[in-house]
Design a protein around this motif. Sequence first.
Motif, short mmCIF file in Angstrom:
data_model
loop_
_atom_site.label_atom_id
_atom_site.label_comp_id
_atom_site.label_asym_id
_atom_site.label_seq_id
_atom_site.Cartn_x
_atom_site.Cartn_y
_atom_site.Cartn_z
N MET A 293 22.44 46.18 30.78
CA MET A 293 23.29 47.34 31.27
C MET A 293 23.11 47.63 32.51
SD MET A 293 23.10 50.23 28.46
CE MET A 293 23.25 49.86 26.40
N VAL B 20 25.10 44.93 34.50
CA VAL B 20 26.45 45.36 34.42
C VAL B 20 26.75 46.46 35.53
CG1 VAL B 20 28.26 46.49 33.10
CG2 VAL B 20 26.80 44.95 31.92
N VAL B 21 26.07 47.47 35.43
CA VAL B 21 26.35 48.44 36.63
C VAL B 21 26.22 48.00 37.97
CG1 VAL B 21 25.56 50.71 37.41
CG2 VAL B 21 25.28 50.47 35.16
N VAL C 23 29.50 45.72 38.41
CA VAL C 23 30.60 46.65 38.66
C VAL C 23 30.63 47.28 40.00
CG1 VAL C 23 32.03 48.46 37.78
CG2 VAL C 23 30.89 46.86 36.07
N TYR C 24 29.56 47.81 40.13
CA TYR C 24 29.51 48.41 41.70
C TYR C 24 29.50 47.68 42.85
CZ TYR C 24 29.57 53.16 39.61
OH TYR C 24 29.76 54.15 38.88
N THR D 253 32.80 44.53 42.74
CA THR D 253 34.36 44.81 42.70
C THR D 253 34.59 45.63 43.85
OG1 THR D 253 33.91 46.40 41.14
CG2 THR D 253 34.95 44.57 40.36
N SER D 254 35.66 45.55 44.61
CA SER D 254 36.08 46.29 45.84
C SER D 254 36.79 47.45 45.41
CB SER D 254 36.94 45.31 46.71
OG SER D 254 38.04 45.35 46.15
N ASP D 255 36.74 48.51 46.27
CA ASP D 255 37.43 49.84 46.03
C ASP D 255 38.67 49.44 45.69
OD1 ASP D 255 35.21 51.00 46.17
OD2 ASP D 255 35.17 51.93 48.03
N ILE E 96 39.61 48.34 42.32
CA ILE E 96 39.27 49.47 41.49
C ILE E 96 40.48 50.52 41.23
CG2 ILE E 96 37.74 51.28 40.97
CD1 ILE E 96 36.68 48.81 39.72
#
Lengths: 47, 480
Positions: free
Chosen positions: A16, A19-20, A23-24, A27-29, A32
């Motif tokens: 987990m 994954v956090v 994801v943070y 991936t660019s803002d 998202i």
Amino acid sequence: MTYFIFIGDMLVMAFMVAVVVWVYWRTSDDVINRSARIPLDDESTDG
Amino acid sequence: MNTTATKSNLYYHDRVVTVLVAWSIVWSVLGMAVGLYVAAELVWPQLDFGYPWLSYGRLRPLHTNVVVFGFAVSALMATAFYSVQRTSHVPLFAPALAWFCCIAWQLAIVAGGLSLLAGINASKEYAELEWPFDIAITIVWVCFAIVFFGTIAKRKIQPIYVSNWFYGGLIIVIAMLHIVNSLAMPVTLTKSYSLFAGAPDAIVQWWYGHNAVGFLLTGGFLGMMYYFLPKQAGRPIWSYRLSIVAFWAFTYSYIWAGPHHLHFNAIPDWVQSLGMVMSLILLAPSWATMINGIMTVSGAHAKLKTDPALKFIVLSLAFYGLATFEGPMMAIKSVNIVSHFTDWTIGHVHSGALGWNAMITFGTFYFLVPKLAGRDLYSVKLANIHFWLALAGTMLYILAMWGAGVSQGLLWLSLDEIGELNFSFKDIMGSMAPYYGLRVVAGVLFLSGTLLLAFNLFKTLQGQKVVRVVPPPVAAMEAA
Ligand code: HEM
Ligand code: HEM
């Protein structure tokens, strides 16, 4: 068996956390924000 | 002629969605009416009038099958078809197959329901239908998967929106659970024996049962929430990143939690402990999701005051929070020793089923049906009355079952000084009549609200053709 459960749970937690982090960081803002807006702009009416 | 055919391929396929919504409403009314009847039978057992097909043992599985597979799955198919085409900017892949899913599923529910009334039952909870139905369900489900993933495969925008992850999880996991749990040796057309026996049978059954709750009654409906909540609130989900993290955390932990249904049973102790720990971990993604949903609405206060659809969805999130807090607590072994075999479980089930599943579906339908019909909701006032009836019915149901469940649990754990039971099972059950009576009242309230919804949405659709909607223009997609 307690060790087995403990190690299993730690692996789940590690997954987990990974994954956090993924994801943070990966991936660019922009991506998202674009993804989040998909339902708001998904149709146009045609008579 | 040719032009029309080509053009119709550009429209989103919404007629099949409308028919699925209509069936879902039919099943919700019928399923809840049967639920009310079995609730009444627990107060007045003579209501079976001596007919086997009216007996509690046959009507109870009819209730669960009609609400879960008729009402909930039809609603999930409808909303999955509706949202996957929009979030992919293309019409459905293989629309004829979508129609097949729609019609074959309803026929399976009708025939399956009749088989349960006839007493044909595979004796596995939530998997009561016999093997011919299992095969039919598998075929429909594979077609559902082809339509859904085919649409995603031909999508015109790159990201796969988060609602599709949840709907995709629903389709894949339910296929896996259904096939494994239904493995059986048929002996006649209406009788088969499970390939599993003893403790492995129990573990497989509750791996199935729990994850059917997890990926259908929870995951599928989260897909609905992630698409329809931003749509109604008119703003994107509060934290898209959180939604993705919650998806993986949810998927990864749910699948292990089934053994909490088998505490203190003949399965290894460590399996029970594992189920308990994973259930506690589940609290985190569940509450993260609830907070994400509530924060999304927090900027849409004005709409929340006037829009009954949004009110239903926000309330459903509150009940989702309640059920997903209560569930992990009940999974703790020392709590489960009180709650198991009591109406506390039934209260927990319906805080999820009425408060979360039914409410979010009602909210979604109040939004969706006027859009499909291209006109305003027939009566906002009726929808508001429905809101209060549903809330009152759910609260009364849960409170009555908590009262009944906690007293049952404590009374049959109560021992005298030589370790004999202080109260007999018969005496304890005899004292339950007031609670069961309150549940009947709760059922009447909830069902009356659902009838108002059926009438309101029927009037909204009456005489209207389904509005034709096309994907946004290519330029807008590229700019997006
Ligand atoms: C008017 C509304 C409803 C009423 C009056 C009602 C009533 C009941 C009753 C009396 C039972 C049997 C309890 C027992 O055996 O002690 C039951 C079980 C159940 N109901 Fe409902 N119900 C309603 C709506 C729903 C809905 C909408 C759903 C799902 C979306 C649902 C899902 C279930 C499930 C899963 C069970 C089995 C619980 C278990 O075995 O632990 N019900 N219901
Ligand atoms: C974090 C989430 C949840 C956890 C950890 C959880 C945990 C539990 C536990 C411990 C039981 C009692 C098992 C027993 O003693 O027999 C139970 C029963 C049940 N829960 Fe949940 N729950 C959760 C959320 C939900 C939600 C959202 C629903 C939606 C409807 C739901 C539906 C059910 C049903 C239908 C049963 C009854 C199963 C049966 O015995 O027939 N649960 N759950």
